[in-house]
Scaffold this motif. Structure first.
Motif, PDB file in Angstrom:
ATOM      1  N   VAL A   1       5.084  37.619  -9.696  1.00 42.60           N
ATOM      2  CA  VAL A   1       4.841  37.045 -10.190  1.00 42.60           C
ATOM      3  C   VAL A   1       5.283  36.512 -11.827  1.00 42.60           C
ATOM      4  CG1 VAL A   1       3.109  35.168 -11.020  1.00 42.60           C
ATOM      5  CG2 VAL A   1       2.880  36.768  -8.927  1.00 42.60           C
ATOM      6  N   ASN A   2       6.128  35.055 -11.742  1.00 40.48           N
ATOM      7  CA  ASN A   2       6.745  34.922 -13.536  1.00 40.48           C
ATOM      8  C   ASN A   2       4.749  34.260 -14.083  1.00 40.48           C
ATOM      9  OD1 ASN A   2       6.064  32.935 -15.939  1.00 40.48           O
ATOM     10  ND2 ASN A   2       7.925  33.818 -15.673  1.00 40.48           N
ATOM     11  N   ILE A   3       3.890  35.185 -14.803  1.00 36.90           N
ATOM     12  CA  ILE A   3       2.465  34.705 -15.068  1.00 36.90           C
ATOM     13  C   ILE A   3       2.345  33.418 -15.802  1.00 36.90           C
ATOM     14  CG2 ILE A   3       1.903  36.481 -16.433  1.00 36.90           C
ATOM     15  CD1 ILE A   3      -0.364  34.550 -13.713  1.00 36.90           C
ATOM     16  N   ARG A   4       3.525  33.761 -16.984  1.00 33.23           N
ATOM     17  CA  ARG A   4       3.365  32.725 -19.112  1.00 33.23           C
ATOM     18  C   ARG A   4       2.291  32.435 -18.640  1.00 33.23           C
ATOM     19  NH1 ARG A   4       7.464  27.375 -18.600  1.00 33.23           N
ATOM     20  NH2 ARG A   4       8.687  28.948 -18.197  1.00 33.23           N
ATOM     21  N   SER A   5       2.138  33.381 -19.415  1.00 33.92           N
ATOM     22  CA  SER A   5       0.556  33.995 -19.934  1.00 33.92           C
ATOM     23  C   SER A   5      -0.337  34.285 -19.387  1.00 33.92           C
ATOM     24  CB  SER A   5       0.326  32.390 -20.909  1.00 33.92           C
ATOM     25  OG  SER A   5      -1.653  32.809 -21.109  1.00 33.92           O
ATOM     26  N   MET A   6      -0.880  35.665 -19.249  1.00 42.34           N
ATOM     27  CA  MET A   6      -2.420  36.571 -18.256  1.00 42.34           C
ATOM     28  C   MET A   6      -3.695  35.684 -18.456  1.00 42.34           C
ATOM     29  SD  MET A   6      -2.434  38.228 -15.783  1.00 42.34           S
ATOM     30  CE  MET A   6      -2.716  39.745 -15.431  1.00 42.34           C
TER      31      MET A   6
ATOM     32  N   LEU B   1      -3.823  35.679  -5.011  1.00 44.18           N
ATOM     33  CA  LEU B   1      -4.344  36.787  -4.040  1.00 44.18           C
ATOM     34  C   LEU B   1      -4.770  36.379  -3.098  1.00 44.18           C
ATOM     35  CD1 LEU B   1      -3.973  39.305  -7.095  1.00 44.18           C
ATOM     36  CD2 LEU B   1      -2.265  38.926  -5.563  1.00 44.18           C
ATOM     37  N   ASP B   2      -6.224  35.534  -3.450  1.00 48.22           N
ATOM     38  CA  ASP B   2      -7.045  34.380  -2.459  1.00 48.22           C
ATOM     39  C   ASP B   2      -6.510  34.064  -0.782  1.00 48.22           C
ATOM     40  OD1 ASP B   2      -9.340  36.543  -3.980  1.00 48.22           O
ATOM     41  OD2 ASP B   2     -10.406  34.469  -4.658  1.00 48.22           O
ATOM     42  N   GLY B   3      -5.148  33.219  -1.550  1.00 49.65           N
ATOM     43  CA  GLY B   3      -5.345  32.051  -0.499  1.00 49.65           C
ATOM     44  C   GLY B   3      -4.321  32.490   0.207  1.00 49.65           C
ATOM     45  N   PHE B   4      -3.155  33.612  -0.112  1.00 45.42           N
ATOM     46  CA  PHE B   4      -2.761  33.939   0.933  1.00 45.42           C
ATOM     47  C   PHE B   4      -3.285  35.970   1.055  1.00 45.42           C
ATOM     48  CE2 PHE B   4       0.548  31.089  -1.673  1.00 45.42           C
ATOM     49  CZ  PHE B   4       1.928  31.123  -0.217  1.00 45.42           C
ATOM     50  N   LYS B   5      -4.275  35.423   0.989  1.00 49.88           N
ATOM     51  CA  LYS B   5      -4.662  37.244   1.405  1.00 49.88           C
ATOM     52  C   LYS B   5      -4.038  38.609   0.679  1.00 49.88           C
ATOM     53  CE  LYS B   5      -8.604  34.956   3.173  1.00 49.88           C
ATOM     54  NZ  LYS B   5      -7.741  34.267   2.915  1.00 49.88           N
ATOM     55  N   LEU B   6      -3.552  38.338  -0.396  1.00 47.40           N
ATOM     56  CA  LEU B   6      -2.197  39.303  -0.954  1.00 47.40           C
ATOM     57  C   LEU B   6      -2.900  40.404  -1.158  1.00 47.40           C
ATOM     58  CD1 LEU B   6       0.150  36.904  -1.846  1.00 47.40           C
ATOM     59  CD2 LEU B   6       0.406  38.407  -0.071  1.00 47.40           C
ATOM     60  N   TYR B   7      -4.258  41.279  -0.819  1.00 42.88           N
ATOM     61  CA  TYR B   7      -5.080  42.113  -1.451  1.00 42.88           C
ATOM     62  C   TYR B   7      -4.761  43.599  -1.253  1.00 42.88           C
ATOM     63  CZ  TYR B   7      -8.204  39.042  -4.596  1.00 42.88           C
ATOM     64  OH  TYR B   7      -8.393  38.243  -5.816  1.00 42.88           O
TER      65      TYR B   7
ATOM     66  N   THR C   1      13.804  29.749  -7.138  1.00 48.82           N
ATOM     67  CA  THR C   1      12.616  30.605  -7.682  1.00 48.82           C
ATOM     68  C   THR C   1      11.806  29.569  -8.575  1.00 48.82           C
ATOM     69  OG1 THR C   1      13.343  31.924  -9.730  1.00 48.82           O
ATOM     70  CG2 THR C   1      13.329  32.411  -6.991  1.00 48.82           C
ATOM     71  N   ARG C   2      12.582  28.656  -9.369  1.00 49.52           N
ATOM     72  CA  ARG C   2      11.879  27.934 -10.530  1.00 49.52           C
ATOM     73  C   ARG C   2      12.610  26.027  -9.946  1.00 49.52           C
ATOM     74  NH1 ARG C   2      11.854  27.666 -17.057  1.00 49.52           N
ATOM     75  NH2 ARG C   2      10.189  26.071 -17.153  1.00 49.52           N
ATOM     76  N   VAL C   3      11.551  25.522  -9.313  1.00 48.30           N
ATOM     77  CA  VAL C   3      12.168  24.140  -8.678  1.00 48.30           C
ATOM     78  C   VAL C   3      12.231  23.455  -9.450  1.00 48.30           C
ATOM     79  CG1 VAL C   3      11.268  22.617  -6.757  1.00 48.30           C
ATOM     80  CG2 VAL C   3       9.901  24.979  -6.651  1.00 48.30           C
ATOM     81  N   ASP C   4      11.688  23.373 -10.222  1.00 50.53           N
ATOM     82  CA  ASP C   4      11.882  22.169 -11.510  1.00 50.53           C
ATOM     83  C   ASP C   4      12.921  21.936 -11.777  1.00 50.53           C
ATOM     84  OD1 ASP C   4      11.120  23.923 -12.954  1.00 50.53           O
ATOM     85  OD2 ASP C   4      10.215  22.740 -14.463  1.00 50.53           O
TER      86      ASP C   4
ATOM     87  N   ASP D   1       5.336  29.775  -1.793  1.00 44.26           N
ATOM     88  CA  ASP D   1       4.532  28.738  -1.800  1.00 44.26           C
ATOM     89  C   ASP D   1       4.087  28.246  -3.032  1.00 44.26           C
ATOM     90  OD1 ASP D   1       4.850  25.977  -2.962  1.00 44.26           O
ATOM     91  OD2 ASP D   1       4.926  25.411  -0.667  1.00 44.26           O
ATOM     92  N   SER D   2       3.647  28.988  -4.321  1.00 43.71           N
ATOM     93  CA  SER D   2       2.412  28.788  -5.234  1.00 43.71           C
ATOM     94  C   SER D   2       2.212  28.424  -6.214  1.00 43.71           C
ATOM     95  CB  SER D   2       2.997  30.682  -5.676  1.00 43.71           C
ATOM     96  OG  SER D   2       3.766  31.385  -5.833  1.00 43.71           O
ATOM     97  N   HIS D   3       1.403  28.578  -6.903  1.00 47.64           N
ATOM     98  CA  HIS D   3       1.858  27.117  -7.930  1.00 47.64           C
ATOM     99  C   HIS D   3       1.071  27.811  -9.171  1.00 47.64           C
ATOM    100  CE1 HIS D   3       2.756  23.648  -5.936  1.00 47.64           C
ATOM    101  NE2 HIS D   3       2.318  24.189  -4.516  1.00 47.64           N
ATOM    102  N   VAL D   4       1.120  29.277  -9.562  1.00 45.98           N
ATOM    103  CA  VAL D   4       0.581  30.245 -10.230  1.00 45.98           C
ATOM    104  C   VAL D   4       0.900  29.188 -11.467  1.00 45.98           C
ATOM    105  CG1 VAL D   4      -0.362  32.410 -11.666  1.00 45.98           C
ATOM    106  CG2 VAL D   4      -0.001  32.127  -8.973  1.00 45.98           C
ATOM    107  N   THR D   5       1.931  29.433 -11.539  1.00 49.59           N
ATOM    108  CA  THR D   5       2.670  28.693 -13.001  1.00 49.59           C
ATOM    109  C   THR D   5       4.393  28.207 -12.507  1.00 49.59           C
ATOM    110  OG1 THR D   5       4.568  30.050 -12.728  1.00 49.59           O
ATOM    111  CG2 THR D   5       2.907  30.538 -14.151  1.00 49.59           C
TER     112      THR D   5
END
Length: 277
Positions: A45-50, A61-67, A214-217, A244-248
């Motif tokens: 994930v490109n987190i663009r500021s942790m 992680l919660d939404g995609f059950k990725l733990y 990987t960068r839609v815009d 299809d996530s929206h972290v950044t």
């Protein structure tokens, strides 16, 4: 001296991972991997500021059950005053302390049960900082090189440095070697720098497993996962996905190493999810 490939050959080699890794949402991801015998799993994930986006990461992680993920790699972390602010339960945390500019940095989260060796190296010409993990999981020896290339870093210098670095670690006796991160090199528009980058990785035996936007815009593929399978294991295959996530404004990328032989005594994704969530 790097072998120069013709552009068509580079494009063909880039896509020879045989997976386009198209965009998937929560439901379609579960459908695609619910019966997979997952031996190893990794996210980038490109987190663009942790500090600013750790809550968004947890929602992902919660939404995609990725733990169930073994390794989570976060790039463009920005400067982190206290690494304790970035802890996620169940994971060890490693930080490369990238200091090229304020955006720099890689964090690697590793499941607590995995014993890893982690090292960092500042590349001599480009001054980018790589993080390197080596470990074994499910009897597989895996090496991961995680990188973030800040845009001001010269692409030719970076490509030359990465070539030398990956060539140097080629002696490591791993089943799989993985090169991952946000390189800020668009491999969907093969200009001269992207061509040289892909040719370099192809020469070293790496195949691309993320070959879509990987960068839609901007319609670019900046977030890469390349894999070199050094010791052949015939009953294993690789799966890759763009989530299809929206972290950044960057999509999340995933790589699974899965068992093809259904008769082996390994848990499926569904069993793993039930036991770890």
């Amino acid at each position: 001296i790097m072998v120069q490939l013709e552009q068509d050959e580079v494009l063909e080699t880039m896509k020879s991972g045989n997976i386009e890794a198209t965009l998937v949402d929560t439901d379609s991801l579960f459908f695609k991997i619910k019966d997979s015998k997952i031996l190893f799993n990794m996210l980038h994930v490109n987190i663009r500021s942790m500090i600013r986006n750790i809550d968004n990461l947890i929602l992902l992680l919660d939404g995609f059950k990725l733990y169930f993920n073994d390794i989570i790699i976060l790039s463009e972390t920005f400067k982190i005053p206290s690494i304790k602010q970035c802890n996620i339960p169940g994971y060890q945390l490693f930080y490369n302390h990238g200091d090229y500019n304020r955006n720099d940095g890689i964090i690697v989260l590793v499941k607590n049960h995995i014993n890893v060796e982690f090292s960092c190296k500042k590349l001599p010409v480009s001054l980018a900082t790589v993080g390197r993990l080596t470990f074994s999981v499910n009897n597989l020896k895996i090496g991961i090189t995680a990188v973030y290339r800040p845009p001001p870093v010269s692409k030719p210098d970076f490509i030359s440095d990465i070539h030398s670095y990956l060539d140097d670690i080629a002696k490591d006796n791993n089943n799989f070697d993985i090169f991952v991160g946000d390189m800020n090199i668009n491999i969907l528009n093969v200009d001269n720098d992207a061509h040289n980058y892909l040719a370099m990785l192809s020469q070293l035996g790496f195949r691309s497993y993320i070959n879509s936007v990987t960068r839609v815009d901007s319609g670019t593929c900046l977030d890469h996962i390349f894999v070199k399978q050094k010791l052949k294991v015939n009953d294993l295959s690789l799966e890759s996905f763009v989530l299809d996530s929206h972290v950044t404004d960057h999509a999340t990328t995933m790589l699974n190493i899965v068992l093809k032989n259904e008769n082996q005594n390994n848990k499926s994704f569904t069993e793993i999810k039930k036991s770890k969530l």
